[in-house]
Design a protein around this motif. Structure first.
Motif, mmCIF file in Angstrom:
data_model
loop_
_atom_site.group_PDB
_atom_site.id
_atom_site.type_symbol
_atom_site.label_atom_id
_atom_site.label_comp_id
_atom_site.label_asym_id
_atom_site.label_seq_id
_atom_site.Cartn_x
_atom_site.Cartn_y
_atom_site.Cartn_z
ATOM 1 N N ALA A 1 -12.408 -24.036 1.819
ATOM 2 C CA ALA A 1 -13.217 -22.927 2.337
ATOM 3 C C ALA A 1 -13.358 -23.086 3.846
ATOM 4 N N ASN A 2 -13.409 -21.963 4.558
ATOM 5 C CA ASN A 2 -13.632 -22.020 6.018
ATOM 6 C C ASN A 2 -14.101 -20.658 6.487
ATOM 7 N N ARG B 1 -9.608 -22.941 -6.407
ATOM 8 C CA ARG B 1 -10.924 -22.588 -5.851
ATOM 9 C C ARG B 1 -10.809 -21.372 -4.940
ATOM 10 N N SER C 1 -13.516 -18.193 -2.825
ATOM 11 C CA SER C 1 -14.801 -17.518 -2.657
ATOM 12 C C SER C 1 -14.659 -16.191 -3.396
ATOM 13 N N ARG D 1 -16.139 -12.787 -4.032
ATOM 14 C CA ARG D 1 -17.184 -11.899 -3.493
ATOM 15 C C ARG D 1 -17.375 -10.670 -4.364
ATOM 16 N N LEU E 1 -9.576 -12.323 6.640
ATOM 17 C CA LEU E 1 -10.179 -11.886 5.386
ATOM 18 C C LEU E 1 -9.398 -10.701 4.849
ATOM 19 N N HIS F 1 -20.570 -17.007 -0.639
ATOM 20 C CA HIS F 1 -21.594 -17.280 0.391
ATOM 21 C C HIS F 1 -22.535 -16.101 0.591
ATOM 22 N N ASN G 1 -24.771 -16.255 3.580
ATOM 23 C CA ASN G 1 -25.328 -17.056 4.684
ATOM 24 C C ASN G 1 -26.153 -16.288 5.705
ATOM 25 N N SER H 1 -6.717 -16.246 -1.093
ATOM 26 C CA SER H 1 -6.444 -16.046 0.339
ATOM 27 C C SER H 1 -5.269 -16.914 0.799
ATOM 28 N N ARG I 1 -3.020 -19.158 3.850
ATOM 29 C CA ARG I 1 -3.220 -20.104 4.948
ATOM 30 C C ARG I 1 -1.997 -20.066 5.862
HETATM 31 C C1 LIG Z 1 -19.129 -22.490 6.862
HETATM 32 C C2 LIG Z 1 -18.661 -21.315 6.046
HETATM 33 C C3 LIG Z 1 -19.318 -20.104 6.160
HETATM 34 C C4 LIG Z 1 -18.915 -19.015 5.387
HETATM 35 N N1 LIG Z 1 -19.623 -17.839 5.457
HETATM 36 C C5 LIG Z 1 -19.300 -16.822 4.643
HETATM 37 C C6 LIG Z 1 -20.095 -15.642 4.610
HETATM 38 O O1 LIG Z 1 -21.109 -15.542 5.318
HETATM 39 N N2 LIG Z 1 -19.723 -14.630 3.775
HETATM 40 C C7 LIG Z 1 -18.624 -14.751 2.962
HETATM 41 O O2 LIG Z 1 -18.352 -13.819 2.201
HETATM 42 N N3 LIG Z 1 -17.857 -15.853 2.969
HETATM 43 C C8 LIG Z 1 -18.179 -16.894 3.774
HETATM 44 N N4 LIG Z 1 -17.430 -18.041 3.746
HETATM 45 C C9 LIG Z 1 -16.242 -18.119 2.882
HETATM 46 C C10 LIG Z 1 -14.973 -17.942 3.698
HETATM 47 O O3 LIG Z 1 -14.863 -16.606 4.162
HETATM 48 C C11 LIG Z 1 -13.756 -18.333 2.837
HETATM 49 O O4 LIG Z 1 -13.847 -19.692 2.557
HETATM 50 C C12 LIG Z 1 -12.440 -18.032 3.524
HETATM 51 O O5 LIG Z 1 -12.269 -16.653 3.704
HETATM 52 C C13 LIG Z 1 -11.264 -18.558 2.713
HETATM 53 O O6 LIG Z 1 -11.269 -17.997 1.430
HETATM 54 P P1 LIG Z 1 -11.381 -18.892 0.116
HETATM 55 O O7 LIG Z 1 -12.702 -19.610 0.146
HETATM 56 O O8 LIG Z 1 -11.297 -17.912 -1.007
HETATM 57 O O9 LIG Z 1 -10.239 -19.867 0.117
HETATM 58 C C14 LIG Z 1 -17.807 -19.147 4.508
HETATM 59 C C15 LIG Z 1 -17.154 -20.380 4.401
HETATM 60 C C16 LIG Z 1 -17.582 -21.460 5.151
HETATM 61 C C17 LIG Z 1 -16.886 -22.791 5.002
#
Ligand SMILES: Cc1cc2nc3c(=O)[nH]c(=O)nc-3n(C[C@H](O)[C@H](O)[C@H](O)COP(=O)(O)O)c2cc1C
Length: 361
Positions: free
Chosen positions: A59-60, A151, A153, A155, A233, A311, A313, A351, A353
């Motif tokens: 994740a990033n 893994r 994220s 949404r 994204l 997330h 956040n 996603s 890389r």
């Molecule tokens: C420090 C951090 C903050 C993030 N903040 C958000 C966020 O506010 N909203 C969101 O939808 N995803 C957030 N993400 C998820 C990232 O968008 C996501 O990890 C990235 O797009 C890669 O996708 P994946 O996690 O599906 O591999 C965050 C991830 C990290 C590590």
């Protein structure tokens, strides 16, 4: 002369027609092939580059991939790439260092699977970095390792089912990290209180043109654009329609509103089984990296259990709201680091890389 209203409507109509013509998630063929190529576990006797490839699946923030990797005699160094910082949403590089922590955790877990014991050290100084020394060790292919390519994220709206207390205990154990507290919430009243902070934070961000412009810069509406950049994204990964980039921009400008986003977050929180909040003991890059390691293990353990996460956040990203949220947590002197909802839902597209060759220094 066309009125502004007609212009806006015709733009939206064109966008909608484009979306319909394109289909919802069409022509993902080449995109999905690339995802499948990137998301493989290690082959026998893997190179350090292969380990780094798995590290980057972490994740990033905004999928900017704000890292560089350097090989040395002892192993691998992970360095910040400040050219990929997100200055508006992350002015102090908090998310950037959390992201480095996430990548380092994937690397440690992948190294262990390849029979290399990893010793991780966080180096301080003006540009903190992570040193990972590798030496031969027993090979352990854990369920967290198996979860690295799976893994994501997620949404989307979850299915509302609860997560058992046994599974929450496994998430808690996976996330254990010295210097990081993880708080779990699943009572409806707590989730509603967190939702209020989320709506307040989201509203502040939606009112900030600089936030919107920065986010828009990292959005990828078409598979080709996502494939070209290898970052950002991509719409399908958030459950949104896939359209040519220019139409996507017009749709974003027309439909991305405070009200629609707040409604979306209400549905998302109310369909989640719970929320986990990560809080480092101190607000410095060392602890942000630790938070990243803890969160990455949480997310991998969740994946291994068939539990999704995403997330929320906004309350910790908006400086005016963060202290109020810390007060609500009962930790007024802390800086809460991450707010993560979890629950069950089908997977969304994964996603992409950038290639490892682009991030090696
Ligand atoms: C420090 C951090 C903050 C993030 N903040 C958000 C966020 O506010 N909203 C969101 O939808 N995803 C957030 N993400 C998820 C990232 O968008 C996501 O990890 C990235 O797009 C890669 O996708 P994946 O996690 O599906 O591999 C965050 C991830 C990290 C590590």
């Amino acid at each position: 002369m066309l009125s502004r209203r007609t212009l806006v409507l015709s733009g939206v109509t064109a966008a909608a027609a484009g979306a319909a013509a394109y289909g919802f998630w069409p022509r993902l063929g080449r995109y999905q092939e690339e995802v499948a190529r990137q998301r493989q576990l290690l082959s026998a006797d893997p190179t350090l580059e292969a380990l780094i490839g798995l590290a980057t699946l972490a994740a990033n923030g905004h999928n900017t991939q704000p890292w560089r990797f350097r090989l040395n005699q002892a192993g691998v160094e992970i360095l910040p790439d400040f050219s990929r910082r997100t200055a508006v949403v992350d002015p102090d590089d908090h998310h950037l260092y959390v992201s480095l922590g996430c990548a380092s955790e994937n690397l440690v877990i992948a190294a262990e699977a390849a029979g290399r014991a990893a010793a991780l050290q966080i180096q301080g100084g003006p540009e903190p970095r992570i040193d990972i020394a590798l030496r031969p060790g027993p090979a352990r292919e854990t369920s967290l390792y198996q979860a690295i390519p799976l893994r994501q994220s997620t949404r989307s709206v979850f299915d509302g089912r609860p997560v058992s207390s046994e599974d929450i205990e496994l998430l808690r154990i996976a996330a254990e990290e010295e210097g990081v507290a993880v708080l779990f919430f699943s009572d409806e009243s707590d989730l509603e209180a967190i939702l209020e902070f989320v709506v307040e934070g989201n509203s502040a961000q939606m009112d900030d043109p600089a936030f919107i412009a920065e986010l828009r810069d990292w959005l990828r509406f078409s598979p080709n654009h996502a494939l070209e950049s290898g970052d950002g994204l991509f719409s399908a990964c958030s459950g949104n329609p896939v359209v040519p980039q220019w139409i996507g921009g017009a749709m974003f400008d027309a439909f991305f509103t405070k009200a629609s986003e707040n409604d979306k977050y209400r549905d998302q929180v109310r369909s989640s089984a719970g929320v986990a909040v990560f809080v480092g003991d101190r607000a410095d890059p060392e602890h942000w990296i630790k938070v990243g390691r803890s969160f990455q293990r949480f997310a991998l353990q969740a994946t291994a259990l068939g539990i999704r996460n995403a997330h929320l956040n906004m309350p910790i990203e908006v400086p005016a709201i963060r202290p109020q949220f810390a007060d609500w947590l009962g930790m007024p002197d802390s800086r809460p680091d991450l707010i993560i909802r979890f629950g069950r839902a089908p997977a969304l597209p994964m996603s992409l890389r950038r290639p490892v060759s682009e991030i090696l220094v």
